[in-house]
Design a protein around this motif. Structure first.
Motif, mmCIF file in Angstrom:
data_model
loop_
_atom_site.group_PDB
_atom_site.id
_atom_site.type_symbol
_atom_site.label_atom_id
_atom_site.label_comp_id
_atom_site.label_asym_id
_atom_site.label_seq_id
_atom_site.Cartn_x
_atom_site.Cartn_y
_atom_site.Cartn_z
ATOM 1 N N LEU A 1 -39.416 3.658 -29.748
ATOM 2 C CA LEU A 1 -40.184 2.439 -29.468
ATOM 3 C C LEU A 1 -39.312 1.205 -29.640
ATOM 4 N N ALA A 2 -39.807 0.094 -29.157
ATOM 5 C CA ALA A 2 -39.152 -1.189 -29.401
ATOM 6 C C ALA A 2 -40.239 -2.237 -29.493
ATOM 7 N N LYS A 3 -39.915 -3.306 -30.150
ATOM 8 C CA LYS A 3 -40.899 -4.356 -30.378
ATOM 9 C C LYS A 3 -41.174 -5.141 -29.114
ATOM 10 N N SER A 4 -40.111 -5.379 -28.399
ATOM 11 C CA SER A 4 -40.227 -6.276 -27.266
ATOM 12 C C SER A 4 -39.772 -5.509 -26.031
ATOM 13 N N VAL A 5 -40.708 -5.193 -25.153
ATOM 14 C CA VAL A 5 -40.375 -4.299 -24.039
ATOM 15 C C VAL A 5 -40.062 -5.135 -22.800
ATOM 16 N N THR A 6 -38.791 -5.455 -22.664
ATOM 17 C CA THR A 6 -38.407 -6.360 -21.579
ATOM 18 C C THR A 6 -37.959 -5.607 -20.336
ATOM 19 N N ALA B 1 -52.382 -7.420 -20.379
ATOM 20 C CA ALA B 1 -51.597 -7.236 -21.606
ATOM 21 C C ALA B 1 -51.120 -5.785 -21.666
ATOM 22 N N CYS B 2 -50.320 -5.487 -22.674
ATOM 23 C CA CYS B 2 -49.848 -4.118 -22.910
ATOM 24 C C CYS B 2 -50.036 -3.771 -24.385
ATOM 25 N N GLY B 3 -50.096 -2.488 -24.665
ATOM 26 C CA GLY B 3 -50.072 -1.992 -26.049
ATOM 27 C C GLY B 3 -51.194 -2.577 -26.892
ATOM 28 N N THR B 4 -50.821 -2.981 -28.102
ATOM 29 C CA THR B 4 -51.797 -3.542 -29.029
ATOM 30 C C THR B 4 -52.441 -4.798 -28.462
ATOM 31 N N SER B 5 -51.680 -5.580 -27.738
ATOM 32 C CA SER B 5 -52.242 -6.808 -27.150
ATOM 33 C C SER B 5 -53.350 -6.466 -26.162
ATOM 34 N N TRP B 6 -53.199 -5.333 -25.488
ATOM 35 C CA TRP B 6 -54.253 -4.883 -24.570
ATOM 36 C C TRP B 6 -55.520 -4.549 -25.366
ATOM 37 N N GLY C 1 -42.072 -5.666 -37.908
ATOM 38 C CA GLY C 1 -42.424 -4.239 -37.810
ATOM 39 C C GLY C 1 -42.806 -3.926 -36.368
ATOM 40 N N VAL C 2 -42.298 -2.807 -35.866
ATOM 41 C CA VAL C 2 -42.565 -2.495 -34.456
ATOM 42 C C VAL C 2 -44.061 -2.270 -34.223
ATOM 43 N N ALA C 3 -44.723 -1.628 -35.189
ATOM 44 C CA ALA C 3 -46.171 -1.439 -35.040
ATOM 45 C C ALA C 3 -46.862 -2.778 -35.323
ATOM 46 N N SER C 4 -47.554 -3.271 -34.329
ATOM 47 C CA SER C 4 -48.143 -4.611 -34.427
ATOM 48 C C SER C 4 -49.371 -4.610 -35.342
ATOM 49 N N THR C 5 -49.451 -5.581 -36.226
ATOM 50 C CA THR C 5 -50.597 -5.663 -37.138
ATOM 51 C C THR C 5 -51.192 -7.075 -37.130
ATOM 52 N N THR D 1 -54.587 -11.879 -35.241
ATOM 53 C CA THR D 1 -54.525 -13.308 -34.885
ATOM 54 C C THR D 1 -54.829 -13.511 -33.392
ATOM 55 N N GLN D 2 -54.478 -12.526 -32.575
ATOM 56 C CA GLN D 2 -54.862 -12.629 -31.151
ATOM 57 C C GLN D 2 -56.383 -12.634 -31.038
ATOM 58 N N ILE D 3 -57.025 -11.733 -31.790
ATOM 59 C CA ILE D 3 -58.492 -11.689 -31.743
ATOM 60 C C ILE D 3 -59.068 -13.022 -32.221
ATOM 61 N N ILE E 1 -52.013 -11.819 -22.764
ATOM 62 C CA ILE E 1 -51.840 -11.745 -24.223
ATOM 63 C C ILE E 1 -50.524 -11.028 -24.515
ATOM 64 N N SER E 2 -49.706 -11.647 -25.339
ATOM 65 C CA SER E 2 -48.438 -11.000 -25.688
ATOM 66 C C SER E 2 -47.889 -11.561 -26.996
ATOM 67 N N GLN E 3 -47.659 -10.684 -27.943
ATOM 68 C CA GLN E 3 -47.066 -11.116 -29.206
ATOM 69 C C GLN E 3 -45.695 -11.726 -28.942
ATOM 70 N N SER E 4 -44.823 -10.938 -28.314
ATOM 71 C CA SER E 4 -43.433 -11.374 -28.126
ATOM 72 C C SER E 4 -43.318 -12.474 -27.084
ATOM 73 N N GLY E 5 -44.225 -12.464 -26.124
ATOM 74 C CA GLY E 5 -44.101 -13.385 -24.997
ATOM 75 C C GLY E 5 -42.976 -12.989 -24.059
ATOM 76 N N GLU E 6 -42.508 -11.741 -24.187
ATOM 77 C CA GLU E 6 -41.377 -11.311 -23.361
ATOM 78 C C GLU E 6 -41.667 -10.027 -22.589
ATOM 79 N N THR E 7 -42.820 -9.424 -22.750
ATOM 80 C CA THR E 7 -43.078 -8.119 -22.133
ATOM 81 C C THR E 7 -42.979 -8.217 -20.604
ATOM 82 N N ALA E 8 -42.087 -7.390 -20.051
ATOM 83 C CA ALA E 8 -41.755 -7.528 -18.624
ATOM 84 C C ALA E 8 -42.983 -7.327 -17.730
HETATM 85 C C1 G6P Z 1 -44.508 -2.721 -27.490
HETATM 86 C C2 G6P Z 1 -44.732 -2.913 -28.976
HETATM 87 C C3 G6P Z 1 -46.216 -3.032 -29.254
HETATM 88 C C4 G6P Z 1 -46.821 -4.152 -28.435
HETATM 89 C C5 G6P Z 1 -46.527 -4.000 -26.945
HETATM 90 C C6 G6P Z 1 -46.882 -5.253 -26.178
HETATM 91 O O1 G6P Z 1 -44.996 -1.490 -27.100
HETATM 92 O O2 G6P Z 1 -44.172 -1.832 -29.699
HETATM 93 O O3 G6P Z 1 -46.412 -3.279 -30.636
HETATM 94 O O4 G6P Z 1 -48.198 -4.183 -28.624
HETATM 95 O O5 G6P Z 1 -45.132 -3.776 -26.743
HETATM 96 O O6 G6P Z 1 -46.041 -6.279 -26.614
HETATM 97 P P1 G6P Z 1 -46.382 -7.818 -26.565
HETATM 98 O O7 G6P Z 1 -45.198 -8.480 -27.200
HETATM 99 O O8 G6P Z 1 -46.505 -8.174 -25.109
HETATM 100 O O9 G6P Z 1 -47.621 -8.043 -27.302
#
Ligand code: G6P
Length: 615
Positions: A608-613, A306-311, A404-408, A413-415, A353-360
């Motif tokens: 920053l961006a919400k979905s890092v593709t 995973a990345c970011g908050t999902s990590w 919101g870009v900052a994941s909450t 819900t992932q946990i 684990i990925s909120q967006s389901g799009e993180t490259a």
């Molecule tokens: C970006 C978002 C973070 C998120 C991370 C992973 O950095 O700004 O909020 O945690 O990507 O994104 P994902 O969609 O894979 O959970």
């Protein structure tokens, strides 16, 4: 990164595309642009800045008529954010116009070839190269736009979601995707194109999500024709009914999406466990796990990517899986995992684990794990996202759209999902007693209410925020289950307030960060009663004797930390494994209020961006 929107139909396209861009701004917001076709004329307006700046520009020029439009909100990859590098981009003839989310990796060599054939370029972008390549192909091969797009894309390396039209044939838009999302909203003789369904939710609930490697020709009167980009094979498109509603993607009475999403956590978690957590029956039902139970039970280990908050959610899961299910877990940054030749065996289970389901990077890690024969399970929020489709099985978090870009709420819900899986496996493996299992189920069911109680500290947290808003640095400490929460708390603060913050395991403080502590250093310490409490209290003593300012996150009724700390914020008591779900709440609110007090753009923090593709 980047949001794309398009419309072709019978309505005024401008307001639809503009509103769509506002909804997609979470994907990128350093510049924006709209191409509008009206009666033989193509007007392209673009500007550095937010969609609001674009709106002001277009409306001052009165450029709003037309029933065909493409819009783009950008997160710069190639070329600095400025007017020229903003999308849409036009071909040299001025006939073709394109919007693009992704990266064309071989754009430099393509650009060289095109230059040699007389093409000129205004911008530094890979996208302008692509639109001219399409033009070049259509001229050389004398083919229609759809074919030209297909031939051109077969010459590219990279990732894209694109939409392109030809002003001399204004009844069609050609779209394609590889690695970046693209949805087509299907209405009555009208079609919407977007990175996700939010721009068209009030117009239609029917959508086609293109699969990777597919393209579509979208015709105003004739509908959508989908085919594979590589082998030209026609595909019967699956029209999906959307579950999203307008209310979910609006701010309601909250000042920011982040605050709304913090407050949505009790209901989001309830949605996450609804139908899965059956307390009275004493079972956990999760189709994705039930159908693949043997794979999980025979797993030699679980690798979480995973990345970011999902990590961070993955790190919490490591404690839960090892503690309850007794399965060894490794948690990896997807970006590191994919490039380090990892040892993955066919009896490993990989959880992405990925909120967006799009993180490259997460997507690339999944592909690598699959190649090596592992079973890959996805924990995603966005239904139908690329990762949810690429994984062998999965479980949605059902948190609703997170803007919101900052994941909450995605984090908690992932946990929740990961806790359900761990408990289910613990039970199936016989590693948890019936009594303990039932106690966990009951406690988990009460978490939404406990979060509501934790949210009641909001006004007090505002006072704490006011006190520390001018700090330049901040430390976050936690142990065990709450060490990842410390990391997440620090991430929240730096993301939206730009205050430097670090999360540390409380005991590790002695091996470095303690040197930073003086009377100007606020230290947020998670010191709940369950989980190494006495040890954390000793760590607090160490901070106190170096004059650090202590903000304790404590269990209701705590007195020991209260005596030592400058401020305490109480959370309800729960079992140790579930404490992250309540201790996270005050940390989210603290960073939110500090950022608001500092006048920062909470929902769209800089860079920053919400979905890092992009990787
Ligand atoms: C970006 C978002 C973070 C998120 C991370 C992973 O950095 O700004 O909020 O945690 O990507 O994104 P994902 O969609 O894979 O959970």
């Amino acid at each position: 990164m980047c949001g794309i929107v398009g419309y072709i139909g019978h309505r005024d396209a401008y307001p639809i595309v503009l509103k769509g861009l506002q909804r997609l701004e979470y994907r990128g917001y350093d510049s924006a642009g709209i191409a509008l076709y009206n009666d033989g004329e193509l007007k392209v307006s673009k500007t550095k800045g937010k969609v609001a700046d674009l709106k002001a520009k277009i409306e001052s020029e009165n450029n709003t008529a037309g029933t065909l439009a493409l819009g783009h909100t950008r997160w710069a990859t190639h070329g600095v954010p400025n007017d020229v590098n903003s999308h849409p981009h036009m071909s040299n003839s001025g006939n073709l116009v394109i919007i693009h989310n992704g990266i064309i990796e071989n754009y430099e060599s393509l650009k060289k070839e095109l230059k040699a054939r007389g093409y000129t370029f205004e911008s530094d972008t890979d996208t302008e190269v692509l639109v001219n390549l399409i033009e070049d192909v259509s001229k050389k091969e004398n083919v229609r736009l759809g074919k030209a797009v297909q031939i051109a894309l077969n010459q590219t390396v990279g990732a894209y979601a694109i939409a392109v039209f030809d002003k001399t044939k204004p009844n069609e838009i050609v779209v394609a995707r590889l690695g970046s999302p693209l949805a087509i909203g299907v209405g009555e003789e009208e079609f919407f194109i977007a990175s996700d369904a939010s721009p068209f939710i009030e117009f239609t609930s029917n959508a086609i999500y293109l699969e990777d490697g597919e393209m579509a020709v979208v015709r105003r009167h004739k509908g959508v024709k989908v085919r594979k980009i590589k082998d030209d094979q026609l595909v019967d498109p699956y029209v999906q009914e959307l579950q999203m509603n307008l209310e979910q993607i609006e701010k309601s009475n909250f000042d920011h999406f982040m605050l709304k999403e913090i407050y949505e956590q009790p209901s989001a978690i309830t949605d996450t466990y609804r139908g899965r957590l059956l307390v009275n029956e004493g079972i956990i039902r999760m189709a994705g796990v039930d159908d693949n139970l043997e794979r999980f039970l025979n797993a030699r280990r679980i690798v979480i990517v995973a990345c970011g908050t999902s990590w961070h959610a993955g790190l919490v899961a490591e404690y839960i899986f090892e503690d309850l299910a007794r399965i060894p877990v490794e948690v990896e940054y997807a970006s590191e995992f994919r490039y380090r030749n990892p040892i993955i065996n066919s009896d490993d289970v990989v959880i992405a684990i990925s909120q967006s389901g799009e993180t490259a990077d997460t997507m690339a890690a999944i592909k690598l794990a699959k190649e090596k024969g592992a079973f890959v399970f996805g924990v995603c929020n966005v239904v139908g996202s690329s990762i949810s489709r690429e994984t062998n099985a999965g479980a949605y978090t059902h948190a609703g759209p997170e803007i919101g870009v900052a994941s909450t709420k995605a984090f908690t819900t992932q946990i929740t999902v990961l806790t359900l899986i761990a408990l289910k496996l613990a039970k199936a493996k016989g590693n948890i007693s019936n009594t303990d299992f039932h106690m966990h189920l009951r406690e988990l069911e009460m978490i939404p209410h406990k979060i509501e109680v934790a949210l009641e500290a909001n006004e007090h947290i505002k006072e704490v925020a006011f006190k520390y808003k001018d700090a330049r640095n901040c430390l976050y400490l936690g142990r065990g289950y709450n060490f990842p929460v410390a990391l997440e708390g620090a991430l929240k603060l730096k993301e939206i307030s730009y205050i430097h913050a670090e999360g540390y395991p409380a005991a590790e403080m002695k091996h470095g960060p303690i040197a930073l502590i003086d009377e100007n250093m606020p230290v947020v310490v998670i010191a709940t009663r369950k989980g190494h409490y006495e040890k954390v209290v000793s760590n607090i003593q160490e901070i106190k004797s170096r004059s650090g300012k202590i903000i304790g996150i404590v269990t209701e009724g705590d007195t020991s930390v209260r005596d030592l700390a400058d401020y305490v914020i109480e959370v309800p008591d729960t079992i140790e494994s579930l404490t992250p779900l309540v201790t996270t709440i005050p940390l989210q609110l603290l960073s939110y209020h500090i950022a608001v007090m500092l006048g920062k753009n909470v929902d769209q923090p800089r860079n920053l961006a919400k979905s890092v593709t992009v990787e």
